[in-house]
Design an enzyme around this catalytic site. Structure first.
Site, PDB file in Angstrom:
ATOM      1  N   CYS A 134       0.837  -1.205   0.000  1.00  0.00           N
ATOM      2  CA  CYS A 134       0.000   0.000   0.000  1.00  0.00           C
ATOM      3  C   CYS A 134       0.871   1.253   0.000  1.00  0.00           C
ATOM      4  O   CYS A 134       1.375   1.667   1.045  1.00  0.00           O
ATOM      5  CB  CYS A 134      -0.923  -0.016   1.218  1.00  0.00           C
ATOM      6  N   CYS A 137      -0.423   4.125   2.083  1.00  0.00           N
ATOM      7  CA  CYS A 137      -0.231   3.946   3.534  1.00  0.00           C
ATOM      8  C   CYS A 137       1.215   4.205   3.936  1.00  0.00           C
ATOM      9  O   CYS A 137       1.481   4.859   4.936  1.00  0.00           O
ATOM     10  CB  CYS A 137      -0.563   2.517   3.971  1.00  0.00           C
ATOM     11  N   ASP A 138       2.142   3.667   3.184  1.00  0.00           N
ATOM     12  CA  ASP A 138       3.523   3.592   3.660  1.00  0.00           C
ATOM     13  C   ASP A 138       4.525   4.434   2.873  1.00  0.00           C
ATOM     14  O   ASP A 138       5.689   4.533   3.257  1.00  0.00           O
ATOM     15  CB  ASP A 138       3.999   2.120   3.635  1.00  0.00           C
TER      16      ASP A 138
END
Ligand code: NDP
Length: 309
Positions: A134, A137-138
């Site tokens: 992701c 997300c990261d």
């Protein structure tokens, strides 16, 4: 057999939001947590884009908050996986862990989706240490670093472009000699100065201690001109698709060609009365926690109205 008014399957943001709303509406919901209690967010590092956490929050902590909020209003949260269902008549019947049966008037399916991985042992070894599925997300943790994205579809291109806005260099690792992505995404990738596309390339493994420091790659795998080489990277992102966790419902519900449960536009209603699908299992487009939570809320309100009728 136990009978409930509202059964929720899944414990990601969609499931817990549905639980908070249905519990506050006195529907006494029962929620089964599923295979991965807390859902996909429990395997991300930090969440910085969920409204309400100005300093960010770990995925585990946020899911625990959501769980506590659902419990506070009386949700019956249970460990267990739905292994079979009979949605041919109402009340709907579900089997938990191949043993317990439970009947329900309304069913809210929040079983999520699972990112596909290549299946390399190193993906597990470096989970949370440089391997991610992701970018949204990261990606932030790889500012001014070098990363690789695997995949040749729209997701991979989107993630590569997103990461190129943060990282200093992005490799796009594509197993074929062309991208599958839409032309506009391809054009953007090829035009981006920070993205280098490696065609005909597969990943053999990762290296680094304790974090990812590089990837072992192979070009023209299995052919005469096969060439093994390494690249130095700090992050390794998978973007080879997601698999919605809808298999056990497929006999009863309409799903699209990728397996996502179809819902009526703007609602979470499936083709069966009183059965709703919320979150990633019904969302091929956004796959964001806040969207899943919103869908969980909609499903809960739909279930309440259905029962009131
Ligand atoms: P896709 O299924 O479209 O693409 C998956 C990619 O991963 C393909 O290039 C595939 O390679 C590659 N792949 C699969 N398995 C492996 C493997 N084991 N090793 C190496 N590569 C692998 O998935 P997406 O998530 O990209 O897209 C899903 C859907 O969502 C699509 O319909 C897409 O158009 C849509 N989408 C649209 C967006 C947009 O419009 N902005 C953004 C994101 C998604 P190969 O081509 O060789 O099969």
């Amino acid at each position: 057999m136990e009978k409930t008014k509202c059964l929720i399957i899944g414990s990601g943001p969609a499931g817990y939001t549905a639980a908070i709303y249905t519990a506050r509406a006195n529907l006494s919901p029962v929620l089964y947590e599923g295979i991965q209690p807390g859902g996909q967010l429990t395997i991300t590092t930090e969440i910085e884009n969920f409204p309400g956490y100005p300093q960010g929050v770990s995925g585990l902590a946020m899911m625990e908050d959501l769980k506590q909020q659902a419990l506070r209003f009386g949700t019956d949260v249970r460990a267990g996986v739905v292994t079979a269902c009979d949605l041919s008549q109402q009340p709907y019947r579900l089997t938990i862990d191949d043993s317990t049966e439970i009947a329900t008037d309304t069913l809210i399916i929040c079983t999520g989706a699972t990112a596909k991985y290549l299946g390399l042992p190193d993906e597990q070894k470096y989970a949370g240490k440089g391997v991610s599925a992701c970018a949204t997300c990261d990606g932030f943790f790889y500012r001014k670093k070098t990363v690789a994205v695997v995949g040749g579809g729209d997701s991979a291109c989107e993630e590569a472009i997103y990461l190129a806005g943060l990282a200093s260099k992005v490799y796009l690792i594509v197993r074929k000699d062309h991208l599958r992505a839409s032309q506009i995404m391809q054009d953007r990738v090829f035009a981006h100065p920070k993205i280098e596309t490696l065609f005909n390339t597969n990943t053999r493994g990762l290296f680094g201690d304790p974090f990812v420091e590089g990837a072992h790659l192979v070009r023209f795998m299995g052919e005469q001109n096969e060439e093994k080489f390494d690249i130095a990277i700090d992050g390794f992102f998978l973007a080879i698709g997601h698999q919605p966790n809808s298999a056990i419902f497929k006999h009863y519900l309409e799903v699209n060609e990728q397996g996502y449960i179809k819902t009526q536009w703007g609602t979470t209603r499936t083709c069966l009365p009183g059965v709703y699908a919320a979150g990633d299992v019904a969302d091929p487009h956004y796959r964001q926690a806040v969207v899943a939570a919103g869908m969980g809320c909609i499903a809960a309100m739909e279930a309440e109205r259905f029962l009131n009728k």
